[in-house]
Design an enzyme around this catalytic site. Structure first.
Site, PDB file in Angstrom:
ATOM      1  CE  LYS A 203      -3.230   2.256   3.118  1.00 23.04           C
ATOM      2  NZ  LYS A 203      -4.022   2.088   4.337  1.00 23.04           N
ATOM      3  CD  GLU A 209      10.042  -6.151   6.417  1.00 20.05           C
ATOM      4  OE1 GLU A 209       9.718  -5.057   5.887  1.00 20.05           O
ATOM      5  OE2 GLU A 209       9.969  -6.370   7.646  1.00 20.05           O
ATOM      6  N   GLY A 260      -4.262  -2.068   5.844  1.00 18.70           N
ATOM      7  CA  GLY A 260      -3.584  -3.269   5.339  1.00 18.70           C
ATOM      8  C   GLY A 260      -4.255  -4.557   5.786  1.00 18.70           C
ATOM      9  NE  ARG A 261      -5.314  -3.600  12.026  1.00 18.15           N
ATOM     10  CZ  ARG A 261      -4.705  -2.417  11.964  1.00 18.15           C
ATOM     11  NH1 ARG A 261      -3.670  -2.252  11.165  1.00 18.15           N
ATOM     12  NH2 ARG A 261      -5.124  -1.409  12.695  1.00 18.15           N
ATOM     13  CD  GLU A 347      -0.678  -4.184  12.381  1.00 18.20           C
ATOM     14  OE1 GLU A 347       0.560  -4.233  12.413  1.00 18.20           O
ATOM     15  OE2 GLU A 347      -1.327  -4.345  11.341  1.00 18.20           O
ATOM     16  CE  LYS A 493       6.733  -0.814   9.580  1.00 23.90           C
ATOM     17  NZ  LYS A 493       5.728  -0.105   8.802  1.00 23.90           N
TER      18      LYS A 493
HETATM   19  C1  G6Q Z   1      -1.736  -3.631   8.455  1.00 28.78           C
HETATM   20  C2  G6Q Z   1      -0.485  -2.963   8.671  1.00 28.78           C
HETATM   21  C3  G6Q Z   1       0.724  -3.674   8.122  1.00 28.78           C
HETATM   22  C4  G6Q Z   1       0.956  -3.483   6.621  1.00 28.78           C
HETATM   23  C5  G6Q Z   1       2.378  -3.961   6.284  1.00 28.78           C
HETATM   24  C6  G6Q Z   1       2.691  -3.831   4.820  1.00 28.78           C
HETATM   25  O1  G6Q Z   1      -2.802  -3.172   8.762  1.00 28.78           O
HETATM   26  O2  G6Q Z   1      -0.578  -1.662   8.244  1.00 28.78           O
HETATM   27  O3  G6Q Z   1       0.718  -5.038   8.421  1.00 28.78           O
HETATM   28  O4  G6Q Z   1       0.009  -4.157   5.890  1.00 28.78           O
HETATM   29  O5  G6Q Z   1       3.294  -3.251   7.044  1.00 28.78           O
HETATM   30  O6  G6Q Z   1       2.580  -2.509   4.424  1.00 28.78           O
HETATM   31  P1  G6Q Z   1       2.564  -2.123   2.909  1.00 28.78           P
HETATM   32  O7  G6Q Z   1       1.365  -2.718   2.268  1.00 28.78           O
HETATM   33  O8  G6Q Z   1       2.537  -0.623   2.879  1.00 28.78           O
HETATM   34  O9  G6Q Z   1       3.827  -2.666   2.301  1.00 28.78           O
END
Ligand code: G6Q
Length: 536
Positions: A203, A209, A260-261, A347, A493
């Site tokens: 996102k 990573e 994200g989640r 989270e 991070k």
């Molecule tokens: C989920 C978090 C986290 C995120 C990852 C990947 O709600 O925000 O788990 O999905 O850190 O982030 P990116 O999609 O930005 O790479």
């Protein structure tokens, strides 16, 4: 004092929790109780007779939900109001609109913010359909590697695995998330790069990573004489560093309002799953999720399964003081579901301040963990039955298998054996067992609930994933916390970046002193790791 501690119902519940319903008393866990303590939404039946609740407790829990104005909050969320915020402090300040990612069916939400995002999502689906139709025609890609981490991996992977029986015969999908180089190496060995589509899911377009693994994939494609821009697709936010059509075969979009989640029903899940199963199957997942979104808006509590789950969970967490909760699906296809929900719950609700920035004076999210049954029975059930900690269990089961290739062995099918175990465990945890031998005593009164559906279809899978998303949202609404940000992952991070700088300095041959100055504590750890006597 936090709002949650102030609710009138909280006081009632505290006093009811002094003497919770005793499931071990002969006759208390009766057939009538099992029959009456049920609720239903979207093809899922909830049996909660094995929880330590009474009608009085359920009434008070419902009253607490009303005091917290949960229905209004859920409506606001689905309408796209800005609810991801901490009042008076800088915060994400966004709407939360994962429900718009599947609002393509009957009676869509009419709020302009929700409509706008749903229409944008529909456009991405049109793009995706055209992309996949072209691939079906050319037959270019038969394998897919999905690179992403956290929400860009756990949900889509769990959802993919939940329906793997529907995979098209000529397709294979792999997931890479860890920056451990062995993760991508093991996948790269399994694919024919010429036939491989790589999707990079991020996102933000900045995740260490993911970008590292993308670079490794690019290098391998080039080494195989292939053009990365003809093999790699980006799934990212519009305007992110990855939104670059020159570097990617295609860019599919998500938006700030999709956490994200909570993103597996957006393009984050759509590309890999539609590639594997077909776009129609993915739409059936969305149909199930959308049905559960609507159930979450129902004021009739027994038809609002997400709210029921949230209430039972709060009873166990805040009033019976259970600090963990196990999710145990009796379905092999859901073997990564607990890992996904672990993120969704921990989270979202692993928070220590409320939405006004004040520390809370009550417990928030329990630790979520779990495994698929019946394997779990041969692993951690000893503790669940006889350990000193009480662990509420959420069982999930299905009447029919997915492949339909069951056999009768010694008079029963495997599916029947599976369900027999599920039922037996719920009863054993509740009633326990008396015995003169202390080692054979089961104390009982260990709460559990059962979620049962006919079969784990795409619709049922979508509904299940949405059920837990909304359970977590309702808990957050009642606790008065912001379930949609994740500040707690930032500090690590930032410090990792400092240690990375120290590695860079080492590569450049900088002095020990210079390296130490970057981050003295990091340097101390590095020294210990690198002075490992095993190396000498
Ligand atoms: C989920 C978090 C986290 C995120 C990852 C990947 O709600 O925000 O788990 O999905 O850190 O982030 P990116 O999609 O930005 O790479």
């Amino acid at each position: 004092m936090s709002a949650f501690t102030h609710y009138r119902a909280t006081h009632t519940l505290k006093s009811l929790a002094q003497h919770p319903f005793d499931l071990t008393q002969p006759g208390n866990l009766s057939p009538a109780r099992i029959q009456n303590l049920t609720a239903e939404s979207c093809g899922y039946k909830l049996l909660y007779g094995t929880e330590r609740v009474t009608d009085e407790v359920m009434t008070a829990l419902h009253a607490m939900a009303l005091e917290a104005r949960v229905h209004e909050k859920m409506e606001k969320m689905q309408a796209g109001e800005v609810i991801n915020k901490i009042e008076g402090f800088p915060s994400e300040n966004r709407p939360v609109l994962h429900t718009a990612m599947r609002d393509f069916f009957d009676h869509p939400n009419s709020a302009p913010a929700a409509r706008e995002v749903a229409q944008a999502a529909q456009q991405e689906h049109n793009k995706l359909k055209a992309f996949l139709a072209n691939n079906d025609k050319t037959g270019q890609f038969t394998q897919l590697i999905s690179i992403g981490i956290g929400g860009s991996d756990l949900g889509p992977k769990a959802l993919y695995l939940s329906l793997q029986h529907l995979q098209k015969p000529d397709r294979a999908v792999h997931f890479v998330s860890n920056v451990d180089p062995d993760d991508i190496s093991s996948v790269l060995r399994q694919v024919d790069l010429k036939k491989t589509l790589v999707i990079v899911v991020s996102k933000s377009g900045t995740t260490l990573e993911t970008l590292t693994n993308e670079e490794i994939a690019r290098k391998h494609l080039i080494a195989a004489g292939l053009k990365p821009e003809k093999h790699i697709v980006a799934i990212t936010s519009q305007g992110s560093p990855m939104d670059n059509k020159k570097r990617y075969l295609e860019c599919f979009y998500m938006w700030d309002s999709i956490g994200g989640r909570y993103s597996c029903t957006s393009m984050v899940g759509a590309v890999a799953l539609s590639f594997a199963f077909g776009h129609d199957v993915f739409f059936e997942i969305l149909r199930g999720a959308n049905a559960m979104d609507k159930a979450a808006l129902t004021k009739e509590v027994k038809s609002n399964l997400p709210l029921m789950l949230a209430l039972l969970s709060i009873w166990n967490r805040n009033f019976l003081n259970c600090s963990t909760c196990a999710i145990v699906p009796y379905s092999q296809a859901l073997w990564r579901f607990s890992a996904h929900i672990q993120q969704v719950e921990m989270e979202s609700n692993g928070k220590r301040i409320d939405q006004r920035g004040s520390p809370v004076d009550f417990a928030t999210a329990p630790v979520i963990w779990g495994e698929a049954g019946t394997a779990a029975q041969h692993s951690f059930y000893q503790l669940i039955h006889q350990g000193t900690a009480v662990v509420p269990v959420e069982f999930i089961g299905f009447l029919e298998s997915q492949y339909g290739e069951d056999l009768e062995v010694q008079g029963t099918t495997s599916q029947e054996k599976l369900l027999s175990n599920l039922i037996a465990q719920a009863i054993a945890l509740a009633t326990g067992q008396k015995n003169d031998n202390p080692n054979k005593v089961f104390p009982g009164n260990r709460p559990s609930l059962l979620l049962v559906a006919q079969k784990l279809t795409p619709y049922a899978s979508g509904a299940l994933f949405a059920l837990y998303e909304h359970k977590v949202a309702f808990e957050g609404f009642i606790w008065g916390i912001n379930s949609f940000d994740q500040e707690g992952v930032q500090l690590g991070k930032v410090l990792a970046e400092k240690v990375i700088k120290q590695f860079v300095a080492q590569h450049k041959g900088q002095s020990e002193k210079e390296i130490e100055q970057i981050f003295p504590l990091g340097a101390a750890f590095l020294k210990q790791l690198q002075d490992n006597p095993v190396h000498k």
